[in-house]
Design an enzyme around this catalytic site. Structure first.
Site, PDB file in Angstrom:
ATOM      1  N   ASP A  30       0.862  -1.178   0.000  1.00  0.00           N
ATOM      2  CA  ASP A  30       0.000   0.000   0.000  1.00  0.00           C
ATOM      3  C   ASP A  30       0.902   1.232   0.000  1.00  0.00           C
ATOM      4  O   ASP A  30       2.008   1.192   0.543  1.00  0.00           O
ATOM      5  CB  ASP A  30      -0.894  -0.003   1.254  1.00  0.00           C
ATOM      6  CG  ASP A  30      -2.095   0.910   1.106  1.00  0.00           C
ATOM      7  OD1 ASP A  30      -3.217   0.389   0.927  1.00  0.00           O
ATOM      8  OD2 ASP A  30      -1.926   2.150   1.152  1.00  0.00           O
ATOM      9  N   LYS A  35      -0.212   2.900   7.368  1.00  0.00           N
ATOM     10  CA  LYS A  35      -1.109   1.742   7.316  1.00  0.00           C
ATOM     11  C   LYS A  35      -0.296   0.438   7.285  1.00  0.00           C
ATOM     12  O   LYS A  35      -0.597  -0.521   7.983  1.00  0.00           O
ATOM     13  CB  LYS A  35      -1.978   1.855   6.055  1.00  0.00           C
ATOM     14  CG  LYS A  35      -3.123   0.879   6.007  1.00  0.00           C
ATOM     15  CD  LYS A  35      -3.873   0.958   4.690  1.00  0.00           C
ATOM     16  CE  LYS A  35      -4.888   2.080   4.637  1.00  0.00           C
ATOM     17  NZ  LYS A  35      -5.617   2.104   3.346  1.00  0.00           N
ATOM     18  N   LEU A 148     -17.293  -9.719  -0.275  1.00  0.00           N
ATOM     19  CA  LEU A 148     -17.271  -9.741   1.195  1.00  0.00           C
ATOM     20  C   LEU A 148     -18.115  -8.621   1.798  1.00  0.00           C
ATOM     21  O   LEU A 148     -18.251  -7.537   1.239  1.00  0.00           O
ATOM     22  CB  LEU A 148     -15.844  -9.707   1.728  1.00  0.00           C
ATOM     23  CG  LEU A 148     -14.952  -8.499   1.475  1.00  0.00           C
ATOM     24  CD1 LEU A 148     -15.257  -7.356   2.423  1.00  0.00           C
ATOM     25  CD2 LEU A 148     -13.509  -8.922   1.655  1.00  0.00           C
ATOM     26  N   GLU A 150     -18.568  -6.226   5.159  1.00  0.00           N
ATOM     27  CA  GLU A 150     -17.840  -5.744   6.325  1.00  0.00           C
ATOM     28  C   GLU A 150     -18.480  -6.364   7.566  1.00  0.00           C
ATOM     29  O   GLU A 150     -19.684  -6.574   7.611  1.00  0.00           O
ATOM     30  CB  GLU A 150     -17.887  -4.218   6.389  1.00  0.00           C
ATOM     31  CG  GLU A 150     -17.039  -3.612   5.299  1.00  0.00           C
ATOM     32  CD  GLU A 150     -17.101  -2.103   5.254  1.00  0.00           C
ATOM     33  OE1 GLU A 150     -17.438  -1.483   6.265  1.00  0.00           O
ATOM     34  OE2 GLU A 150     -16.817  -1.548   4.182  1.00  0.00           O
ATOM     35  N   PHE A 251     -32.312  -9.543   3.911  1.00  0.00           N
ATOM     36  CA  PHE A 251     -32.252  -8.236   3.249  1.00  0.00           C
ATOM     37  C   PHE A 251     -33.636  -7.627   3.036  1.00  0.00           C
ATOM     38  O   PHE A 251     -33.844  -6.832   2.131  1.00  0.00           O
ATOM     39  CB  PHE A 251     -31.465  -8.312   1.929  1.00  0.00           C
ATOM     40  CG  PHE A 251     -30.038  -7.879   2.144  1.00  0.00           C
ATOM     41  CD1 PHE A 251     -29.171  -8.666   2.878  1.00  0.00           C
ATOM     42  CD2 PHE A 251     -29.583  -6.667   1.669  1.00  0.00           C
ATOM     43  CE1 PHE A 251     -27.879  -8.248   3.135  1.00  0.00           C
ATOM     44  CE2 PHE A 251     -28.276  -6.242   1.914  1.00  0.00           C
ATOM     45  CZ  PHE A 251     -27.431  -7.045   2.648  1.00  0.00           C
ATOM     46  N   GLY A 255     -36.247   0.018   7.454  1.00  0.00           N
ATOM     47  CA  GLY A 255     -35.711   0.951   8.438  1.00  0.00           C
ATOM     48  C   GLY A 255     -35.071   2.126   7.737  1.00  0.00           C
ATOM     49  O   GLY A 255     -35.607   2.651   6.758  1.00  0.00           O
ATOM     50  N   CYS A 262     -20.105   0.734  -0.261  1.00  0.00           N
ATOM     51  CA  CYS A 262     -20.336  -0.063  -1.471  1.00  0.00           C
ATOM     52  C   CYS A 262     -21.686   0.189  -2.126  1.00  0.00           C
ATOM     53  O   CYS A 262     -21.744   0.720  -3.231  1.00  0.00           O
ATOM     54  CB  CYS A 262     -20.183  -1.542  -1.155  1.00  0.00           C
ATOM     55  SG  CYS A 262     -18.486  -1.999  -0.801  1.00  0.00           S
TER      56      CYS A 262
HETATM   57  C1  UDX Z   1     -22.262  -5.017   0.634  1.00  0.00           C
HETATM   58  C2  UDX Z   1     -22.614  -6.390   0.038  1.00  0.00           C
HETATM   59  O1  UDX Z   1     -23.459  -7.102   0.950  1.00  0.00           O
HETATM   60  C3  UDX Z   1     -21.357  -7.185  -0.239  1.00  0.00           C
HETATM   61  O2  UDX Z   1     -21.674  -8.424  -0.845  1.00  0.00           O
HETATM   62  C4  UDX Z   1     -20.463  -6.364  -1.151  1.00  0.00           C
HETATM   63  O3  UDX Z   1     -19.259  -7.051  -1.387  1.00  0.00           O
HETATM   64  C5  UDX Z   1     -20.181  -4.994  -0.551  1.00  0.00           C
HETATM   65  O4  UDX Z   1     -21.398  -4.327  -0.250  1.00  0.00           O
HETATM   66  P1  UDX Z   1     -21.549  -4.146   3.059  1.00  0.00           P
HETATM   67  O5  UDX Z   1     -21.452  -2.782   2.465  1.00  0.00           O
HETATM   68  O6  UDX Z   1     -20.461  -4.615   3.962  1.00  0.00           O
HETATM   69  O7  UDX Z   1     -21.644  -5.246   1.894  1.00  0.00           O
HETATM   70  O8  UDX Z   1     -22.899  -4.177   3.880  1.00  0.00           O
HETATM   71  P2  UDX Z   1     -24.271  -4.974   3.898  1.00  0.00           P
HETATM   72  O9  UDX Z   1     -24.267  -5.954   4.998  1.00  0.00           O
HETATM   73  O10 UDX Z   1     -24.634  -5.456   2.551  1.00  0.00           O
HETATM   74  O11 UDX Z   1     -25.260  -3.794   4.321  1.00  0.00           O
HETATM   75  C6  UDX Z   1     -25.393  -2.629   3.511  1.00  0.00           C
HETATM   76  C7  UDX Z   1     -26.365  -1.657   4.111  1.00  0.00           C
HETATM   77  O12 UDX Z   1     -27.694  -2.130   3.968  1.00  0.00           O
HETATM   78  C8  UDX Z   1     -26.188  -1.360   5.601  1.00  0.00           C
HETATM   79  O13 UDX Z   1     -26.305   0.037   5.801  1.00  0.00           O
HETATM   80  C9  UDX Z   1     -27.337  -2.105   6.244  1.00  0.00           C
HETATM   81  O14 UDX Z   1     -27.737  -1.495   7.449  1.00  0.00           O
HETATM   82  C10 UDX Z   1     -28.396  -2.001   5.180  1.00  0.00           C
HETATM   83  N1  UDX Z   1     -29.415  -3.081   5.241  1.00  0.00           N
HETATM   84  C11 UDX Z   1     -29.057  -4.371   5.052  1.00  0.00           C
HETATM   85  C12 UDX Z   1     -30.758  -2.758   5.448  1.00  0.00           C
HETATM   86  O15 UDX Z   1     -31.119  -1.582   5.601  1.00  0.00           O
HETATM   87  N2  UDX Z   1     -31.679  -3.765   5.467  1.00  0.00           N
HETATM   88  C13 UDX Z   1     -31.361  -5.067   5.286  1.00  0.00           C
HETATM   89  O16 UDX Z   1     -32.270  -5.917   5.311  1.00  0.00           O
HETATM   90  C14 UDX Z   1     -30.006  -5.383   5.070  1.00  0.00           C
END
Ligand code: UDX
Length: 435
Positions: A30, A35, A148, A150, A251, A255, A262
């Site tokens: 990096d 870091k 992935l 987070e 999912f 809310g 992402c």
């Molecule tokens: C996401 C994708 O899930 C992952 O596969 C990709 O590689 C990167 O983007 P991430 O950003 O880590 O991952 O978070 P994720 O768990 O997907 O949640 C995203 C957002 O959606 C969060 O703010 C979460 O609070 C919200 N969320 C998730 C909802 O509001 N309702 C749900 O039912 C699920």
């Protein structure tokens, strides 16, 4: 296998540590020297469960090291490119400057027969352009998107639910797939499905997956708007439709909607790319997905005003949660901070607390008031907003909390509390999409 990982952010740091865990010899690279030093010390510069242990284990084994010098990538057989692709300032499109710089810098250090593996989320067409730029190196480019989440990044990398390889046509593509199979031998032995495609499909898989997830969330949040207009309960609705296997319950948590580094930027970059390709109509629904998502944040502030009798000016408000989701200290496009900031601007006395993300939040929104202490945040509050569903907030005891606050009012921005329990303890409980 000797492996280099270029870019040690959320994606790259986890990928490097996990590749060492799988038995490979890994150098993480990096440009940020601070870091690199932290990672080499087993201290990731962000919160990710399981990662500190994995880093320490990898470094101690001698299989994992870090460097700020890209020349150290020379000698590795497989090079993973894991740099970020943020949203361009003032535009929907992705900013590819880090991708372009990493590929340009790496080019001088690859040897014939090396595999260069792009993992970053990029606009479709990027891999084809980069492959052309690598002509003459005798290295092969593969696009291998990362899925992935987070908070579950280590598990998702060690045990992915699928592997996607975008490869060039012919023998070069076949050899590249064989080599990547060796890298992923362990997950493949667990039966992980592996799908081999062309470059375009592999790049699209990632943005299609994130668009689908964003759409699912905005769908249920649109239903929440209908529930609010009719007195229905969106959580019961989600449970009921979720029993249909074709729909599924995951999912569908209504809310405050999605945020993070992402989903928001990926759906916007996807729309921008579709426009360039002349097929913007195909993705015009994503505009609506984005709009529904952003509306939830405004609705939350309206709800706060409603329960405070028409005005939040001068009200003491405790915001529980700053991270965009629990088990993360990531505050990029955090819905919780967006709401806190709006309420602050509109005259409320807002105090934000979070188990992990206070420091990052303070850096991004320095005008807000923060505390690491939950007790301090809720003391004499006239309104509590639960905006990120950390376990400790979900498990709050309404009776115990009653003595600490000035007014028993709570807004459940993630639909994770039991309304009957809170109301029985004398609280005014309100949520998005619930009566
Ligand atoms: C996401 C994708 O899930 C992952 O596969 C990709 O590689 C990167 O983007 P991430 O950003 O880590 O991952 O978070 P994720 O768990 O997907 O949640 C995203 C957002 O959606 C969060 O703010 C979460 O609070 C919200 N969320 C998730 C909802 O509001 N309702 C749900 O039912 C699920």
């Amino acid at each position: 296998m000797k492996i280099s990982v270029i870019g040690c952010g959320y994606l790259g740091a986890v990928h490097a540590a996990c590749m060492a865990k799988l038995g490979h010899e890994v150098v993480g690279i990096d440009t940020d020297a601070a870091k690199i030093e932290a990672l080499a010390d087993g201290r990731p510069p962000f919160f990710e469960p399981g990662l500190p242990e994995l880093l320490s284990e990898g470094v101690a084994s001698g299989r994992l090291r870090f460097s700020a010098d890209i020349a150290e990538a020379a000698g590795a057989r497989v090079h993973f490119l894991c740099v970020g692709t943020p949203q361009k300032h003032g535009e929907f499109a992705a900013d590819l400057r880090y991708v372009d710089a990493a590929f340009t810098d790496l080019r001088q250090h690859v040897n014939a027969g090396d595999l260069v593996v792009g993992k970053s989320t990029v606009p479709v067409g990027t891999a084809e352009r980069l492959a052309a730029a690598y002509e003459g190196t005798d290295a092969t480019l593969v696009w291998n998107p990362e899925f992935l989440r987070e908070g579950f990044a280590v598990k998702d990398t060690l045990h992915p639910d699928r592997l996607v390889y975008g490869v060039p046509e012919g023998a070069a593509g076949e050899q590249a797939a064989e080599l990547l199979d060796e890298v992923y031998a362990r997950p493949m032995s667990e039966g992980t499905p592996r799908i081999i495609t062309d470059y375009a499909t592999a790049q699209l898989v990632k943005v299609a997956a994130n668009s689908f997830l964003a759409t699912k969330i905005s769908f249920i949040n649109a239903m929440a708007e209908l529930c609010e207009a009719t007195g229905a309960d969106v959580t019961a609705l989600a449970d009921a439709i979720g029993h249909d296997d074709r729909i599924g319950r995951r999912f569908l948590n209504a809310g405050l909607g999605f945020g993070g580094g992402c989903l928001p930027k990926d759906i916007r970059a996807f729309m921008a790319r579709a426009g360039e390709l002349g097929v913007d109509q195909a993705l015009s629904f994503l505009r609506e997905v984005d709009a529904i998502n952003m509306r939830r944040r405004v609705r939350m502030v309206d709800l706060a005003r409603e329960v405070c009798g028409g005005s939040i000016v001068g009200r003491k408000v405790a915001v529980l949660g700053a991270a965009f989701k629990p088990n993360s200290d990531d505050v990029r496009d955090s819905p919780a901070l967006n709401v806190a900031e709006q309420m602050n601007l509109q005259g409320a006395y807002v105090t934000v607390t979070d188990p992990e993300a206070v420091e990052n939040a303070r850096r991004r929104f320095p005008d807000l008031k923060y505390t690491e202490s939950f007790e301090d945040a809720v003391e004499d509050a006239e309104l509590i907003l639960l905006l990120t569903e950390w376990k400790e907030y979900v498990e709050l005891d309404p009776t115990a909390l009653s003595d600490k606050v000035a007014q028993r009012r709570i807004l459940d921005g993630r639909n994770v509390l039991d309304p009957a329990r809170w109301r029985a303890a004398g609280w005014t409980y309100r949520a998005l999409g619930r009566p």
